[in-house]
Motif scaffolding. Sequence first.
Motif, PDB file in Angstrom:
ATOM      1  N   LEU A 178       0.823  -1.214   0.000  1.00 37.05           N
ATOM      2  CA  LEU A 178       0.000   0.000   0.000  1.00 37.05           C
ATOM      3  C   LEU A 178       0.855   1.262   0.000  1.00 37.05           C
ATOM      4  CD1 LEU A 178      -2.885  -0.966   2.476  1.00 37.05           C
ATOM      5  CD2 LEU A 178      -2.738  -1.277  -0.011  1.00 37.05           C
ATOM      6  N   GLY A 179       2.158   1.101  -0.162  1.00 41.98           N
ATOM      7  CA  GLY A 179       3.027   2.263  -0.309  1.00 41.98           C
ATOM      8  C   GLY A 179       3.850   2.581   0.923  1.00 41.98           C
ATOM      9  N   ALA A 180       4.851   3.418   0.731  1.00 41.32           N
ATOM     10  CA  ALA A 180       5.754   3.823   1.810  1.00 41.32           C
ATOM     11  C   ALA A 180       5.215   5.052   2.527  1.00 41.32           C
ATOM     12  CB  ALA A 180       7.135   4.113   1.252  1.00 41.32           C
ATOM     13  N   TRP A 181       5.299   5.045   3.854  1.00 38.74           N
ATOM     14  CA  TRP A 181       4.879   6.217   4.627  1.00 38.74           C
ATOM     15  C   TRP A 181       6.070   6.987   5.194  1.00 38.74           C
ATOM     16  CZ3 TRP A 181       6.267   5.843   9.780  1.00 38.74           C
ATOM     17  CH2 TRP A 181       6.419   4.552  10.322  1.00 38.74           C
ATOM     18  N   ASN A 182       7.263   6.391   5.105  1.00 38.43           N
ATOM     19  CA  ASN A 182       8.482   7.098   5.510  1.00 38.43           C
ATOM     20  C   ASN A 182       9.634   6.540   4.689  1.00 38.43           C
ATOM     21  OD1 ASN A 182      11.131   7.123   7.212  1.00 38.43           O
ATOM     22  ND2 ASN A 182       9.889   8.747   8.098  1.00 38.43           N
ATOM     23  N   GLU A 183      10.455   7.431   4.129  1.00 32.12           N
ATOM     24  CA  GLU A 183      11.567   6.997   3.292  1.00 32.12           C
ATOM     25  C   GLU A 183      12.895   7.523   3.824  1.00 32.12           C
ATOM     26  OE1 GLU A 183      10.794   7.844  -0.790  1.00 32.12           O
ATOM     27  OE2 GLU A 183       8.863   6.805  -0.803  1.00 32.12           O
ATOM     28  N   GLU A 184      12.993   7.682   5.145  1.00 35.31           N
ATOM     29  CA  GLU A 184      14.201   8.217   5.759  1.00 35.31           C
ATOM     30  C   GLU A 184      14.871   7.225   6.697  1.00 35.31           C
ATOM     31  OE1 GLU A 184      13.333  12.595   6.993  1.00 35.31           O
ATOM     32  OE2 GLU A 184      11.440  11.511   7.206  1.00 35.31           O
ATOM     33  N   SER A 185      14.506   5.967   6.621  1.00 35.79           N
ATOM     34  CA  SER A 185      14.953   4.979   7.596  1.00 35.79           C
ATOM     35  C   SER A 185      16.253   4.313   7.168  1.00 35.79           C
ATOM     36  CB  SER A 185      13.869   3.918   7.788  1.00 35.79           C
ATOM     37  OG  SER A 185      12.633   4.543   8.081  1.00 35.79           O
ATOM     38  N   ARG A 186      17.012   3.844   8.135  1.00 35.54           N
ATOM     39  CA  ARG A 186      18.266   3.163   7.815  1.00 35.54           C
ATOM     40  C   ARG A 186      18.689   2.277   8.978  1.00 35.54           C
ATOM     41  NH1 ARG A 186      23.444   6.995   8.843  1.00 35.54           N
ATOM     42  NH2 ARG A 186      22.705   8.157  10.655  1.00 35.54           N
ATOM     43  N   LEU A 187      19.474   1.253   8.640  1.00 31.26           N
ATOM     44  CA  LEU A 187      20.065   0.379   9.635  1.00 31.26           C
ATOM     45  C   LEU A 187      21.351   1.016  10.137  1.00 31.26           C
ATOM     46  CD1 LEU A 187      19.609  -3.030   7.772  1.00 31.26           C
ATOM     47  CD2 LEU A 187      18.032  -1.898   9.351  1.00 31.26           C
ATOM     48  N   THR A 188      21.678   0.809  11.418  1.00 29.17           N
ATOM     49  CA  THR A 188      22.847   1.463  11.998  1.00 29.17           C
ATOM     50  C   THR A 188      23.569   0.538  12.982  1.00 29.17           C
ATOM     51  OG1 THR A 188      21.631   2.381  13.900  1.00 29.17           O
ATOM     52  CG2 THR A 188      21.685   3.718  11.895  1.00 29.17           C
ATOM     53  N   ILE A 189      24.799   0.911  13.270  1.00 24.43           N
ATOM     54  CA  ILE A 189      25.545   0.376  14.410  1.00 24.43           C
ATOM     55  C   ILE A 189      25.802   1.572  15.313  1.00 24.43           C
ATOM     56  CG2 ILE A 189      27.586  -0.848  15.230  1.00 24.43           C
ATOM     57  CD1 ILE A 189      25.895  -2.553  13.395  1.00 24.43           C
ATOM     58  N   ALA A 190      25.335   1.489  16.558  1.00 19.46           N
ATOM     59  CA  ALA A 190      25.401   2.641  17.463  1.00 19.46           C
ATOM     60  C   ALA A 190      26.257   2.338  18.683  1.00 19.46           C
ATOM     61  CB  ALA A 190      23.994   3.042  17.898  1.00 19.46           C
ATOM     62  N   VAL A 191      26.825   3.409  19.245  1.00 19.92           N
ATOM     63  CA  VAL A 191      27.606   3.320  20.480  1.00 19.92           C
ATOM     64  C   VAL A 191      27.195   4.466  21.397  1.00 19.92           C
ATOM     65  CG1 VAL A 191      29.594   2.201  19.384  1.00 19.92           C
ATOM     66  CG2 VAL A 191      29.482   4.709  19.475  1.00 19.92           C
ATOM     67  N   ASN A 192      27.630   4.399  22.629  1.00 21.27           N
ATOM     68  CA  ASN A 192      27.404   5.503  23.557  1.00 21.27           C
ATOM     69  C   ASN A 192      28.082   6.755  23.017  1.00 21.27           C
ATOM     70  OD1 ASN A 192      29.532   3.503  24.354  1.00 21.27           O
ATOM     71  ND2 ASN A 192      30.294   5.289  25.479  1.00 21.27           N
ATOM     72  N   GLU A 193      27.489   7.903  23.315  1.00 18.57           N
ATOM     73  CA  GLU A 193      27.933   9.177  22.729  1.00 18.57           C
ATOM     74  C   GLU A 193      29.387   9.502  23.025  1.00 18.57           C
ATOM     75  OE1 GLU A 193      25.364  13.124  21.995  1.00 18.57           O
ATOM     76  OE2 GLU A 193      25.836  12.750  24.110  1.00 18.57           O
ATOM     77  N   ASP A 194      29.893   9.111  24.191  1.00 17.46           N
ATOM     78  CA  ASP A 194      31.270   9.430  24.559  1.00 17.46           C
ATOM     79  C   ASP A 194      32.226   8.266  24.297  1.00 17.46           C
ATOM     80  OD1 ASP A 194      30.225   7.797  26.508  1.00 17.46           O
ATOM     81  OD2 ASP A 194      30.907   9.000  28.214  1.00 17.46           O
ATOM     82  N   ALA A 195      31.833   7.358  23.433  1.00 18.69           N
ATOM     83  CA  ALA A 195      32.710   6.237  23.086  1.00 18.69           C
ATOM     84  C   ALA A 195      33.986   6.742  22.415  1.00 18.69           C
ATOM     85  CB  ALA A 195      31.981   5.272  22.150  1.00 18.69           C
ATOM     86  N   PRO A 196      35.095   5.996  22.516  1.00 15.53           N
ATOM     87  CA  PRO A 196      36.379   6.479  21.988  1.00 15.53           C
ATOM     88  C   PRO A 196      36.515   6.355  20.473  1.00 15.53           C
ATOM     89  CG  PRO A 196      36.633   4.302  22.967  1.00 15.53           C
ATOM     90  CD  PRO A 196      35.226   4.735  23.272  1.00 15.53           C
TER      91      PRO A 196
END
Length: 298
Positions: A114-132
């Motif tokens: 029935l179509g896309a309702w959002n086209e800004e999505s992506r897969l990620t690998i994330a870490v804590n903000e203060d990671a080295p």
Amino acid sequence: MKNRSLSLIAVGAAGLLALSGCASAEAAVVGDGNKDQKDITIAVFNGWDEGVAVSELWKAILDEKGYNAELEYADVAPVYSGLSTGDYDLNMDVWMPETHASYVKEYGDDIVDLGAWNEESRLTIAVNEDAPIDSLAGLAANADKFDNTIVGIEPGAGLTLATTDRVIPTYGLEDMEYQTSSTAAMLTELTTATKAGENIVVTLWEPHWAYGSLPIKTLEDPEGTLDNTEALHSYAKADFAKDFPQATKWIKGFEMDLDKLYSLEKAMFVDYDGQDYEPIVAKWISENQEYVDSLTSK
């Protein structure tokens, strides 16, 4: 004996009449000019919060319009199977062109996009903000700072396969332990680590409320292993348009950008600690009434 036989014949005839009546009975419709069937079942993936949020929103919208919308939670594979057999009417969290490609290929003849309702999505690998580190290219050399562990989600998820098949071999992460269990378990570990000021690396995706509520960042992916931007689609059973012609128009026209989605997710999953989302969604709708009204104005 004769009376018993007559009784059995009468009972059988009554049963046939009852079955005939059931077969000929038409499903209740919404009414007031809307000929859609009244009962609609939206399948929701367990643990996929963007799908939970959007499904709860549309349940509220449809109920207000006179439908009887029910949400049924299940894992990914059973949802696709249920859509293909018509046990579910709709799902609003299909990730394409990659994450759910294998399911769409398997069930594609029996489900409809029935179509896309959002086209800004992506897969990620994330870490804590203060990671080295800021890039996946630096993870192998700093694996010990992350307890030599990557925390993942469900073993069968598209993100899990992409991490196993592309991210890990591309960046030489084979010596790290890749733990997979569930999205809920990953989020628990992520929340605990960031609150404790500890380093952690997880598989994640955008949109997700964690980006708005936890101190985390996405690692750069210079080799483009997770480059594909995904679109979030609504898929339905094959004859959805026949049973729900009006709802089909609404769902096909549905659009929601990341800001709106994050706002709804924050209200449901960050600012609120509970499972009764109905009043939370109702309040969000009242604060975004113009946008919500626009979703059913066509």
